[in-house]
Structures are given as structure tokens and as C-alpha cells.
Enzyme design. Structure first.
Site, PDB file in Angstrom:
ATOM      1  N   TYR A  85      22.578 -23.979   8.616  1.00 22.37           N
ATOM      2  CA  TYR A  85      21.819 -24.961   7.841  1.00 22.37           C
ATOM      3  C   TYR A  85      22.193 -26.364   8.320  1.00 22.37           C
ATOM      4  O   TYR A  85      22.926 -26.513   9.308  1.00 22.37           O
ATOM      5  CB  TYR A  85      22.037 -24.727   6.349  1.00 22.37           C
ATOM      6  CG  TYR A  85      21.570 -23.348   5.925  1.00 22.37           C
ATOM      7  CD1 TYR A  85      20.256 -22.940   6.154  1.00 22.37           C
ATOM      8  CD2 TYR A  85      22.438 -22.434   5.350  1.00 22.37           C
ATOM      9  CE1 TYR A  85      19.821 -21.663   5.807  1.00 22.37           C
ATOM     10  CE2 TYR A  85      22.020 -21.153   5.001  1.00 22.37           C
ATOM     11  CZ  TYR A  85      20.706 -20.774   5.237  1.00 22.37           C
ATOM     12  OH  TYR A  85      20.283 -19.512   4.910  1.00 22.37           O
ATOM     13  N   GLY A 129      29.889  -9.914  -1.790  1.00 14.39           N
ATOM     14  CA  GLY A 129      28.483 -10.116  -2.088  1.00 14.39           C
ATOM     15  C   GLY A 129      27.764  -8.831  -2.422  1.00 14.39           C
ATOM     16  O   GLY A 129      27.576  -8.478  -3.582  1.00 14.39           O
ATOM     17  N   ARG A 130      27.367  -8.082  -1.380  1.00 12.64           N
ATOM     18  CA  ARG A 130      26.568  -6.871  -1.600  1.00 12.64           C
ATOM     19  C   ARG A 130      27.277  -5.866  -2.512  1.00 12.64           C
ATOM     20  O   ARG A 130      26.631  -5.109  -3.231  1.00 12.64           O
ATOM     21  CB  ARG A 130      26.239  -6.221  -0.255  1.00 12.64           C
ATOM     22  CG  ARG A 130      25.266  -7.025   0.590  1.00 12.64           C
ATOM     23  CD  ARG A 130      25.042  -6.374   1.950  1.00 12.64           C
ATOM     24  NE  ARG A 130      24.034  -7.063   2.741  1.00 12.64           N
ATOM     25  CZ  ARG A 130      24.263  -8.126   3.502  1.00 12.64           C
ATOM     26  NH1 ARG A 130      25.500  -8.634   3.550  1.00 12.64           N
ATOM     27  NH2 ARG A 130      23.299  -8.679   4.188  1.00 12.64           N
TER      28      ARG A 130
END
Length: 798
Positions: free
Chosen positions: A573, A718-719
Site C-alpha cells: 500500500y 488471522g484465518r
């Protein structure tokens, strides 16, 4: 079949013995350039699993090996003279020379022709005149080199120097001896292989080697079989206390750099690679001989099972390559740990020892506890004491701090994009998503990247904090977390840069919107990848506007009740693309050197830090490598982290990649943790700054192991949390922990015990009159059997 084997080492000879037994009509010819008594190295080590396979395949070979084995279960780790013993491991070793004698006798008995002291014929001639050609000719395989356009080998030359000795000092166990000398850290890998001697490998970083003057013979040429006597004298001086008057034994002993060999293909027509010709794995994790004999077993079976050679060799590659690659991943982690061993000089002894034991990630805390419960308990209690906790909970439930923020445990919900906001406003989905993870026990829950402007969104579904309506919607989420859980909640703020104006993930990740696009900016007019937006190069006015947007977002985040703010400078980003030389080709003061590339991200960070009360920590997420040529490496990441720490970052959240579509990540379990480890020990720990590890961390055992080894201060998952929102509480239940750091919401407390299974109520009957406590095999030392030694000397050489 007519079978030609180039190289009469253990792998080639073992294949010959197995293939001849499977079909005595095979004509097998072996060429070995060395004499029968020539061998380099001292001992070889086998696992119980490999020995079981050898026993099943050829009991004669197994029984001969078994008679000669040195066996033990202990690992001794000595750090500057302080020794620690860890049991329950299980090792079997023997002399490499004795192993060759066993195999030489076996193939002679079976009628295999071995031509010693003879170079093999040309590979092209062999493949024309034989049905199968096996290249077991070692690291510098001539056959592999001849056909390298097909095998496509890579040889990764490593940084450390090592030299392979023996000693007539008979160790009782596996020895890791670590010495922090005036020149730097040196280590010894040692183990017994008989009642007469031990392997004694000395290893150190190239810089340490040079400071110690061991490079004096660097440009001398030593013929085969001739050892570096100057190295012998220097090592004898440096490790005089360890040797305790015993001799160093040499056998072609000279300084080397380890080479990791990998091949894309293992066979070409009727030519196949075996052992070191196909692959190598660092000596710190296992024996090349072990892998070569496993190769031989699989290859012999595949050749016997399939009617044609090409099918057989394809089956062999399919069977063995994944096994070897798994071993090589562990070996890579191990060798890199030893290359960076100097980083851990400040660790407390037990933390250092645990770090060493778990370096390859194959041994974990739970695994160690099964092997040696007493030492595992010591590691856990020392970690708790170092963190001023009276009891000794699982490491993940030891409280932690990020800046002034107190967290009840070490588990972080990692930021994950959900793509379900409307006009940047979070919805009930965000309330449930984040609220459920807070109720589920995570100490810190993080929002997905929350965008600082409409133009800073990745997709139309990304949330933001550029309006008061968004602020108020987020305040509803933070209130829920604070009122209903012990968790804290943080917001990750960022700008998408050149990766913006794209479709929702499930509609086409990183693909530009087909309509309603907005203009994207970047440090340079370079797209993220083929088919992606070409950004406009940001002007000074653009950069000033971005800084203002970050500040306004941070101020709204404080007003919304967030406990922590993370600046997103990773994953390609805007801020990340300024940091990366792949995305940043500017020629002004914001491009070029790393110092220049850091300039704008630090401007943003400083502005956010100044806009936020000191009681609220501001952290930063970085990509610790771009996973691409000419991109940032972990060395750059250390300096990037150092700069953010100097500017007041309370934690470094260490991720990797996603800076270019051309990346080639080395995915695997906990694959990003080594980067967090490096940053923690080179930068963060000394400054009292926390490090968060993230990336394929999925079990509480891995979390505890990472924390206990000092590789990170917190773990972000996360997952795993998507699969199980109550993962942290379930981890507490599975570890039978009911104390602090694992607070079940009162309405849920009835579910804090694991539900019974269909076998829970089975009570086994007593089937013996007297209870047998069994023999304690946790700590078994090598105690030589003199009778076996005497028998060995009486066995004739075939």
C-alpha cells in the site's frame, strides 16, 4: 535390467543391495572413484523411523548396523561452560567407515560388481548401454552437471564456515557447545559414533572465522585426504577445556561453506539422481546419509513396482521430493538460526536453549514436554518469572504490554479485510466479526485496514475513518468490546496507494474496477503488476494531503475509543510502496537510498504520533521482505524497524510481501516468524519495543513455542480466528488453563470445559496383578559396550 550406479557411497550401495534382492537377475555395476577404505567424515546419525524402514527392507543390513550403534536420548547444551541436559530425543549413530564396510560386504555377498578406485564411464555412454543410470556421486555430481539443463539445479552457498573433525573423546550424548569468544560466537556439533570416538564439527560465521585468524589458510590448496593442520592447532587452543586433553582426529578436514543443493527435476529419461546429487540438508538437523538411504529404498521399490523406467522414476520423484523438501525447509531454518546465533547472546540460558532446540520448528513446546517434562516446566516457569507472573501459565496467557497498553494475553486478532462496508461505514457485520473475537478471548483485536480517505480505499467495500458517521459507527464496536470482554481493540489505518480502486476480493483480487474508478497515486508511475492500475506519481501537494488525512483519521480513532493505532506500512500500500525500491523509482528526496525511501512513511508516522495522546500506543506494520529480486530484504527491514522505533513506535508488526505480483514467497508453517525474530533481537528488545509475529501461525503450541523462544512478544492470527472465533478460549480449555488471560464471558462459562466425546466414559480395566512403572527412558546416555567393540575388530572386511 542392466543398472549402472555412479558412486559407491551408502546411498548407491544400499540401492544395489535392495534391487538385487528384489530381482537377483538384475546386472548391477557400481563405479566408486575412491578405494574401499576411503571415506570422509566420521559418524552418521539415523532416526528410529529410518531404522524401522531399513529393518523391514533388509534385516541383514539392519542387524549389522544395530550391532554397531551408539544409542542415547539426551542432548547436552553448553553455553559458556553452563550445561543443560534435555532428554527423550532418541538417537542412533555409527561410524561412516563401519557403515560402508557393512554395505560393501552385503553387495559383495549378493553378487553386485563394484569397481573401486575407478572413475565411471561417460554418462552418455552409460545411458546408452544400461537400462537405468543412478547418479549417487555426491554434492559435486558430474552426472548432474552434465544434464543440468534438465535437472535445473540450484546450489545455495551459505555464510558460515565449518570444519568436520572427530575426537577420541567419547561423548555421552548429543553436544551443542556454544562459546561466546573474543572473536564472536562459535559452536560445536558433537555426538558419539562408537566406543572410540565422536564427531566434532566446529562452525562459526565467516566474520568470526576471520577475526579469529582462521582464514590464514584460506588460499592454500589441500589435496584430497589432506587436512588443515593450522585449523587443528587453533581449534585445539580455543576449545581446550571442551577437549579436556583428548585428541582432534582429522580426515580430509578443511574449512567449508555448506551448500544446499536443490533440483527441479530428479530424473531425465533413464538417468536419476540420488542422495547429495539430488539434495542436501544442513548437518545441524540430520544426516545426508540418512536421506540417501531413504532415497535408495524408495527408488528400489518404485523400479520394482512399475513396468517401465520412466514411470518408475516419476513415481520416485513424486514420493521422495516432498519428503526431502520438508526436511530441507527445516534444515534451512536450522542453518539460518546458526548463521545468526550471535543475535541471541543476551538471552537467558533456558530461553536460549529452548530457542536452539526449536530452531527448525520441528520441535515445539508440547513436543518437548512429551520428551522431557521437567525441562519443559523449567522453560515455562522461567518465562513466567521473567514477566513477573507468580504462577506458570501457558506462555500465551502471560500478560503483555504494548507501550502503556496492558493486554491480558499474547494473542492478537490479525487485521483482515472483510470488504463489506458501505461508503466506508462499518456495519453490524463488523460488530459481530470483531466482537466475537473479543468474546473469544483474544487479548487485542485489530480492525482491517481502515482507510484515511475515499481515494485511499482498496475496494468500494473497505471501511474508513474520514467522516464523523464512520467514527460513530466504530465507537459502537469499541464500546461493545470494552463492555463485554477483557480485550483491547486497535485500528489499523492506511492508504491503498497504487493498489486502490480494485474489485472486491471474491470478484477479482487486485483487478481494477470496471466502472466508478478513482485515481490512484504511488511514489512512481509503476503498476503493482500486469493488468493493474498505473498510478500517478504523487506530488508534494498529494503527500501533504495524505499526511493530513492520516492525522484526521487518527484523531477520529481516539474519539471512537480505540486503544491502539497501527500505521499500515506493509503489503504494497502507499507507505509500503514508498519503502520498496521495486515500487519507488523517484529521483527526489523521497527516492533512492533507504534513508530517502523512509522519509515519507516517517513523516506520516510522526504526524500520527503527535496527534495521539501518549497513553495510546502507535505501532507500525512492515513487510520484512519483498520476496523479489532487487526488493527489500530482512536486512533492510531491520533498518526500517529501527527508524520507526527511534520515532516512537510502540510495536513492530512483522509481515512480508504483497509489494509486487512477481513475488515468490517461501510459504510454510510460521514462515514469517524468522523475520520477527531478527527484528526483535537486532532492534526492538533493546528499546523495550514489542514485536508481533504473524503468518501461518495456527496452533497454540506454535504460539507458546514462539513466545518461549523469544522470537516475538505477541502472535497475530488471522484465518485461524475465521475458522474458530473462540480459538483463544478453546486453546485455554485444551491446555486445561482456567486462570488469568482466558476469561470466559459469564453466560458462556458453562462451556469452558471440552465437551465429552464418544470415548470419554471408557474406563480401562486392570489387567495385571502388579503395576509396572516401566523403565524411565527420558535420560539415556551412551555407555559403550566393550564386547561389541571387540567383535567389531574381529569382523573381516569383505
Amino acid at each position: 535390467m542392466r543398472i549402472a550406479i555412479v558412486g559407491g557411497g551408502p546411498g548407491g550401495l544400499y540401492f544395489a543391495a535392495l534391487a538385487k534382492q528384489l530381482d537377483p537377475t538384475h546386472r548391477i555395476d557400481v563405479w566408486e572413484r575412491n578405494a574401499p577404505d576411503d571415506t570422509f567424515g566420521f559418524g552418521v546419525v539415523f532416526s528410529d523411523e529410518t531404522l524401522g524402514s531399513i529393518e523391514g527392507a533388509d534385516p541383514v543390513v539392519h542387524d549389522e548396523m544395530e550391532r554397531l550403534f551408539a544409542r542415547w536420548t539426551d542432548i547436552d547444551v553448553e553455553v559458556d561452560g553452563r550445561s543443560y541436559t534435555i532428554g527423550g530425543q532418541g538417537f542412533a549413530a555409527m561410524s561412516r567407515k563401519e557403515l560402508l564396510k557393512v554395505l560393501q560386504r552385503r553387495v559383495a555377498d549378493l553378487g553386485v560388481q563394484v569397481q573401486y578406485s575407478t572413475e565411471a564411464p561417460d554418462p552418455d555412454t552409460l545411458r546408452r548401454t544400461y537400462d537405468l543410470v543412478i547418479a549417487s556421486d555426491g554434492l559435486n555430481s558430474a552426472v548432474r552437471t552434465r544434464y543440468e539443463d534438465v535437472f535445473r539445479p540450484t546450489l545455495d552457498r551459505r555464510n558460515n564456515k565449518y570444519i568436520w573433525f572427530g575426537t577420541d573423546k567419547v561423548f555421552e550424548a548429543f553436544q551443542f557447545i556454544v562459546a561466546h569468544t573474543e572473536f564472536g560466537t562459535m559452536q560445536i556439533h558433537g555426538y558419539p559414533y562408537s566406543d572410540q570416538g565422536s564427531t566434532f564439527i566446529v562452525e562459526m560465521h565467516d566474520d568470526v572465522w576471520r577475526r579469529a585468524g582462521l582464514d590464514r589458510t584460506e588460499h592454500e590448496h589441500f589435496p584430497p585426504g589432506v587436512s588443515d593442520e593450522y585449523a587443528v592447532e587453533r581449534i585445539r587452543e580455543i576449545f581446550a577445556d571442551t577437549l579436556d586433553g583428548h585428541e582432534i582426529l582429522t580426515n580430509n578436514s578443511k574449512w567449508l561453506n555448506f551448500h544446499t543443493v536443490r533440483n527441479e527435476r530428479w530424473f531425465d529419461g533413464n538417468v536419476v539422481l540420488l542422495g547429495d546429487a539430488a539434495h542436501t540438508a544442513h548437518f545441524s538437523i540430520g544426516s545426508g546419509t540418512k536421506l540417501a538411504m531413504e532415497d535408495a529404498l524408495a527408488l528400489a521399490a518404485c523400479v520394482h513396482e512399475h513396468a517401465d523406467i520412466e514411470t518408475a522414476l516419476a513415481a520416485y520423484q513424486e514420493e521422495r521430493k516432498p519428503v526431502v523438501e520438508s526436511t530441507q525447509r527445516a534444515a534451512q531454518a536450522s542453518l539460518e538460526w546458526f548463521e545468526n546465533i550471535g543475535l541471541y547472546g543476551d538471552q537467558a540460558d533456558t530461553e536460549f536453549v529452548f530457542n536452539l532446540l526449536t530452531r527448525s520448528r520441528r520441535i515445539t513446546f508440547d513436543n518437548l514436554r512429551e520428551r522431557d517434562e521437567e525441562f519443559a516446566a523449567l522453560v515455562r516457569s522461567r518465562f513466567a518469572a521473567a514477566n513477573r507472573v507468580e504462577s506458570a501459565p501457558p506462555a500465551m496467557f502471560v500478560p503483555g504490554r504494548i507501550g502503556e497498553l496492558e493486554l491480558v494475553n499474547r494473542i492478537v486478532l490479525s487485521p483482515m479485510d472483510m470488504y463489506v462496508a458501505t461508503d466506508g461505514v462499518p456495519s453490524d457485520f463488523h460488530m459481530v466479526h470483531l466482537g466475537s473475537k473479543a468474546l473469544g478471548g483474544a487479548g487485542l483485536v485489530m480492525t482491517e485496514m481502515t482507510c484515511v480517505s475515499p481515494e485511499g480505499r482498496i475496494t468500494p467495500g473497505c471501511p474508513g475513518l474520514w467522516t464523523d458517521e464512520q467514527r460513530d459507527a466504530w465507537a459502537r464496536v469499541t464500546r461493545f468490546v470494552h463492555e463485554n470482554s477483557a480485550a483491547k481493540i486497535g485500528v489499523q489505518i492506511g492508504h491503498s496507494g497504487r493498489k486502490g480502486s480494485t474489485k472486491l476480493m471474491w470478484d477479482g483480487i487486485d483487478q481494477p474496477l470496471e466502472e466508478d474508478n478513482w485515481e490512484v497515486i504511488g511514489p512512481s508511475a509503476l503498476p503493482y503488476g500486469d493488468g493493474c492500475h498505473v498510478p500517478r506519481e504523487a506530488t508534494r501537494d498529494d503527500l501533504d494531503a495524505v499526511v493530513r488525512d492520516f492525522v484526521a483519521t487518527a484523531e477520529r480513532a481516539v474519539a471512537a475509543g480505540f486503544d491502539l493505532i497501527e500505521v499500515h506500512a506493509a503489503h504494497g500500500y502507499l507507505l509500503s510502496s514508498f519503502l520498496s525500491p521495486i515500487a519507488n523509482h523517484r529521483t527526489d528526496s523521497y527516492g533512492g537510498s533507504l534513508e530517502n525511501r523512509l522519509r515519507f512513511p516517517l513523516e506520516v508516522f510522526d504526524a500520527v504520533r503527535a496527534a495521539v495522546p501518549s497513553s495510546i500506543p502507535v505501532t507500525v506494520r512492515v513487510s520484512a521482505t519483498d520476496w523479489a529480486p532487487d526488493g527489500n530484504t530482512v536486512t533492510d527491514a531491520v533498518e526500517i524497524a529501527r527508524a520507526f522505533v527511534e520515532h516512537g513506535a510502540a510495536a513492530i508488526d512483522v509481515s512480508t510481501g504483497q509489494v509486487t505480483k512477481d513475488e515468490t514467497p517461501a510459504f510454510g508453517r510460521s514462515y514469517q516468524t524468522p523475520f520477527a525474530d531478527r527484528i526483535r533481537h537486532e532492534v526492538a528488545a533493546q528499546a523495550g519495543v514489542a514485536v508481533i509475529a504473524v503468518g501461518a501461525i495456527s496452533s497454540y503450541d506454535d504460539v507458546n513455542s514462539i513466545l518461549l523462544a523469544g522470537r516475538a512478544d505477541f502472535c497475530a492470527l488471522g484465518r485461524t480466528h475465521l475458522y474458530d472465533p473462540n480459538w483463544t478460549l478453546h486453546a485455554a480449555a485444551e491446555q486445561e488453563w482456567t486462570g488469568a488471560g482466558a476469561s470466559w464471558p459469564l453466560p458462556w462459562k458453562a462451556g469452558r470445559r471440552r465437551p465429552p466425546t464418544s470415548r470419554t466414559d471408557k474406563v480401562p480395566p486392570r489387567l495385571s496383578l502388579l503395576r509396572d512403572g516401566g523403565e524411565d527412558t527420558t535420560h539415556v546416555r551412551w555407555t559403550p559396550n566393550r564386547t561389541v567393540a571387540e567383535e567389531r575388530t574381529a569382523v573381516p572386511v569383505g
